[in-house]
Write an enzyme that holds these catalytic residues in place. Structure first.
Site, short mmCIF file in Angstrom:
data_model
loop_
_atom_site.label_atom_id
_atom_site.label_comp_id
_atom_site.label_asym_id
_atom_site.label_seq_id
_atom_site.Cartn_x
_atom_site.Cartn_y
_atom_site.Cartn_z
N LYS A 141 0.84 -1.20 0.00
CA LYS A 141 0.00 0.00 0.00
C LYS A 141 0.88 1.26 0.00
O LYS A 141 0.61 2.22 -0.71
CB LYS A 141 -0.94 -0.02 1.22
CG LYS A 141 -2.04 -1.07 1.06
CD LYS A 141 -2.76 -1.39 2.36
CE LYS A 141 -3.74 -2.56 2.14
NZ LYS A 141 -4.36 -3.05 3.37
N GLN A 157 -4.65 -1.74 9.68
CA GLN A 157 -4.51 -3.04 9.03
C GLN A 157 -5.07 -4.16 9.90
O GLN A 157 -4.73 -4.29 11.07
CB GLN A 157 -3.02 -3.29 8.71
CG GLN A 157 -2.76 -4.57 7.95
CD GLN A 157 -3.39 -4.59 6.55
OE1 GLN A 157 -3.29 -3.62 5.80
NE2 GLN A 157 -4.06 -5.68 6.22
N ASP A 191 -11.15 2.52 4.39
CA ASP A 191 -11.32 1.06 4.37
C ASP A 191 -12.80 0.68 4.28
O ASP A 191 -13.14 -0.45 3.95
CB ASP A 191 -10.74 0.49 5.67
CG ASP A 191 -9.74 -0.62 5.40
OD1 ASP A 191 -9.57 -0.98 4.22
OD2 ASP A 191 -9.14 -1.11 6.37
#
Ligand code: NDP
Length: 289
Positions: free
Chosen positions: A49, A93, A116
């Site tokens: 990412k 994450q 997200d």
């Protein structure tokens, strides 16, 4: 059988985003990536990412709290990122260590920075078909893959294997939406589903997201179906330098010849997830301006 090339479609999307970001004068979009602990898959996802962000001109800020960070301390960290005017998107994450309530952490991220798409508000906006929210990156990437591969879900029976908040539920909601490209008739299967192969055999479009290596076999697939394999499973393999190989939730060698289109693993859904994260970050930046 046609292979849906996620690498190529993601590269196109990334190039489009890079061109878009190049037109931005002044401060560029900024993505905060929070990784707790050293889970090897998480380390590699966050690195990817960060690398993609750099490639397209998104500034990334990497925050690496220790694995024993308390839930309260993690909340404080998220609160400070929520309040930071220089941060447009926040990604925590997954998976988080067991002592932390992951869903509570997702809820803590400000909805307008939740790139997200796991915050309650953004999941709700998917159900309400409200485009001001953020759609979770993997399901958003699957819809983009389908659209760019010429697959229209209207009139199709879409069978989703898995009901997680991250993939199964949001992809089912997206396929169900009353809009161009969607309008599917959706069935969701899970570990409590009876006679699962009878359902998967009805699928015009089968989305496998259960995290079981090569679970979907040829006898579970209707000839001519489109198969989207979301699974990323590490299977021990002594012949590999890493000691493992990556495989999807679909037994590719037997299923692929039956299908009209299929995504490979790796190189299918995976690259799209990162591309959609970048797309969401640019969207968050523009919405906050
Ligand atoms: P979860 O473990 O959160 O969810 C798995 C789902 O599959 C659950 O709903 C579970 O049912 C169901 N399930 C498990 N076993 C069976 C079974 N034998 N029969 C029927 N249903 C079953 O996984 P995720 O959704 O997070 O991830 C799924 C896969 O996708 C994983 O391999 C993951 O690595 C991969 N993934 C890939 C991404 C990408 O970028 N390509 C991104 C995110 C995930 P129940 O609810 O009843 O427990």
């Amino acid at each position: 059988m046609e292979l849906i090339d996620g690498n190529q479609i993601a590269a196109t999307l990334i190039a489009e985003l890079k061109a878009d970001i190049a037109t931005i004068a002044g401060r560029k979009p900024c993505l905060a990536l929070v990784r707790v602990g050293e889970d090897p898959a998480s380390v590699s996802y966050v690195r990817k990412k960060e690398k993609t962000a750099e490639e397209i001109g998104v500034t990334s800020r990497i925050i690496l709290p220790p694995i024993d960070i308390s839930q309260e301390e993690l909340f404080k960290l998220i609160d400070s990122l929520n309040a930071d005017a220089g941060v447009d998107g926040i990604l925590v994450q997954s998976p988080l260590p067991k002592h932390i309530d992951e869903v509570a952490v997702f809820r803590r991220v400000a909805p307008e920075k939740d790139v997200d798409g796991f915050n309650t508000i953004n999941l709700g906006k998917v159900a309400q078909e409200d485009d001001t929210g953020f759609v979770a990156c993997t399901p958003a990437g699957i819809m983009e893959l389908l659209a760019r591969s010429g697959v229209d879900l209207k009139g199709k029976h879409v069978v989703v294997l898995g009901r997680s908040l991250i993939v199964g539920k949001p992809i089912a909601l997206l396929a169900l939406q009353k809009r161009a490209g969607a309008n599917g008739t959706v069935t969701i299967c899970h570990s409590g589903t009876a006679n699962l192969p009878a359902l998967t055999r009805q699928a015009d479009v089968l989305v496998a997201a259960i995290g079981r290596p090569e679970f979907v076999t040829a006898d579970m697939v209707k000839p001519g179906a489109v198969v989207i394999d979301v699974g990323i499973n590490r299977v021990p393999d002594a012949t590999k330098k890493t000691g493992y190989r990556l495989t999807g939730d679909v037994h590719f060698p037997s299923v692929a010849p039956l299908t009209s289109k299929i995504t490979p693993v790796p190189g299918g859904v995976g690259p799209m997830t990162v591309a959609m994260l970048m797309k969401n970050t640019v969207k968050a930046y523009r919405l906050r301006r």
